[in-house]
Scaffold this motif. Structure first.
Motif, PDB file in Angstrom:
ATOM      1  N   SER A 194       0.815  -1.219   0.000  1.00 22.58           N
ATOM      2  CA  SER A 194       0.000   0.000   0.000  1.00 22.58           C
ATOM      3  C   SER A 194       0.844   1.262   0.000  1.00 22.58           C
ATOM      4  N   SER A 195       2.054   1.190   0.565  1.00 20.02           N
ATOM      5  CA  SER A 195       2.820   2.410   0.807  1.00 20.02           C
ATOM      6  C   SER A 195       4.279   2.346   0.382  1.00 20.02           C
ATOM      7  N   GLN A 254      -3.063   4.559   5.538  1.00 17.42           N
ATOM      8  CA  GLN A 254      -2.698   3.875   4.302  1.00 17.42           C
ATOM      9  C   GLN A 254      -1.594   2.848   4.516  1.00 17.42           C
ATOM     10  N   ASP A 347     -10.433  -2.451   2.610  1.00 19.30           N
ATOM     11  CA  ASP A 347      -9.007  -2.153   2.439  1.00 19.30           C
ATOM     12  C   ASP A 347      -8.356  -3.012   1.361  1.00 19.30           C
ATOM     13  N   ARG A 350      -6.792  -1.392  -1.682  1.00 19.46           N
ATOM     14  CA  ARG A 350      -5.464  -0.773  -1.684  1.00 19.46           C
ATOM     15  C   ARG A 350      -4.485  -1.575  -2.544  1.00 19.46           C
TER      16      ARG A 350
END
Length: 378
Positions: A194-195, A254, A347, A350
């Motif tokens: 996600s990041s 996030q 979620d 994501r």
């Protein structure tokens, strides 16, 4: 010359809830921290589960009475649900509580945090197991009365005080620490997806901390489980309760959850199965990696899944639906779980690719597959 300064608007501000205001950890520290609790309030409402109240109530009362705290204890019941929250708010007001103390596992702590948030009271968390990082985070999950996940609530701050007493944690069944390892190790597999591409400094730090957390658990989990109370055991407890919570605090929403927790949420809607949070999340990691293999042809995801399967076998985490007590799940039940997992606000979205329910179902039944099976997306 006109003034060039400007006041930030609400939409331009980023509020981070990174950590509890104070963390006290050590063996047998609970009895020596009552003075710290008393600084926050003298009329605590203690929120715990029935089992925890039965085991700890007498000893807790003695500890709190030593500081002349006027306490009352209330069970949160089976879940952090709307009915429970309403009853606890009423109990807090009747007691004239000025601080909320959560004692127990993740659901007890989530309930206490949310009641404190709703009543704008300080919160103390005292985890009795290392099954989750709920004692740390500014987040509460809300369930139905039957235990089905409904939604989560972002809180205005982390707890005011987290007391991590290793002696208390050691009284919990070992299964809870194993589940906590599953919940914590998910941070890397979810945050990196996600990041991992983001350039924000704190998000980068959170993702790297997730990688370090994964490596610590790979290296030390088995040894920790073999020697409860040891130094390596304490290091793993710190990893599951403290470090895992810090990742979400640094990285923000996030950086917390992707498919693994979404799969957990879907599975909670199937009744009659007794697996606990971290076990479902650990299984959900395998589902996420399987999706990455199937829909992206991701060989690294395949290798990661095979590595996790060996690790799970070593420490006792579930590898497939049968390990969660779902060996006889019907096709209709599986589809229900998949559809809830894929809800519009889930979620799982994501992930950097779309997932159809039939793809998710295929991944859910093939978490132990030895070979990669490519499905063309779309």
């Amino acid at each position: 010359m006109p003034n060039q300064s400007s006041t930030p608007t609400a939409s331009s501000l980023l509020t981070l809830t990174i950590a509890p205001a104070q963390v006290i950890r050590g063996g047998g520290v609970l009895s020596s921290t009552v003075a710290d609790i008393a600084k926050l309030g003298t009329r605590p409402l203690i929120v715990a589960g029935n089992r925890t109240l039965g085991i700890c109530q007498e000893s807790l009362q003695e500890i709190f009475q030593a500081q002349e705290l006027q306490t009352t204890s209330v069970s949160y019941g089976a879940d952090c649900c709307e009915v429970t929250l309403k009853a606890l708010r009423k109990a807090a007001k009747e007691h004239k509580a000025d601080v909320i103390i959560g004692v127990g596992g993740g659901k007890a702590l989530d309930t206490a945090k949310l009641v404190g948030h709703q009543l704008q009271l300080p919160v103390v968390t005292i985890p009795t197991s290392a099954a989750t990082c709920a004692g740390w985070t500014a987040l509460s999950n809300v369930y139905s009365e039957s235990g089905a996940f409904l939604y989560d609530v972002a809180l205005s701050r982390c707890p005011d005080l987290l007391i991590l007493d290793y002696d208390l944690i050691q009284t919990a069944p070992q299964r809870t620490l194993v589940a906590g390892i599953g919940d914590a190790i998910a941070k890397w597999y979810e945050a990196s997806v996600s990041s991992g591409h983001l350039q924000d400094t704190l998000v980068i730090a959170a993702v790297q901390l997730a990688r370090v957390l994964r490596d610590i658990l790979f290296q030390k989990a088995a040894a920790a489980l073999q020697s409860p109370g040891s130094e390596v055991w304490r290091e793993v407890v710190d990893a599951t309760v403290l470090s895992a919570g810090l990742i979400g605090g640094l990285g923000g929403a996030q950086c917390r959850t992707v498919a693994a927790h979404a799969v957990h949420n879907g599975l909670t809607h199937l009744s009659g199965y007794a697996s606990i949070h971290g076990e479902k999340v650990a299984y959900g990691i395998l589902v996420q990696l399987r999706l990455e293999e199937m829909l992206q042809g991701n060989q690294l995801a395949d290798a990661a899944r095979q590595q996790l399967l060996k690790f799970y076998a070593e420490i006792g985490l579930p590898q497939k639906l049968a390990d969660l007590g779902l060996g006889n799940i019907t096709l209709a039940e599986l589809q229900t779980a998949a559809e809830i997992t894929l809800a519009p606000n889930s979620d799982i979205h994501r992930l950097p690719f779309p997932v159809a329910w039939e793809h998710l179902m295929a991944a859910m039944i093939s978490t132990t597959a030895p070979n990669q099976l490519k499905i063309k997306n779309g």
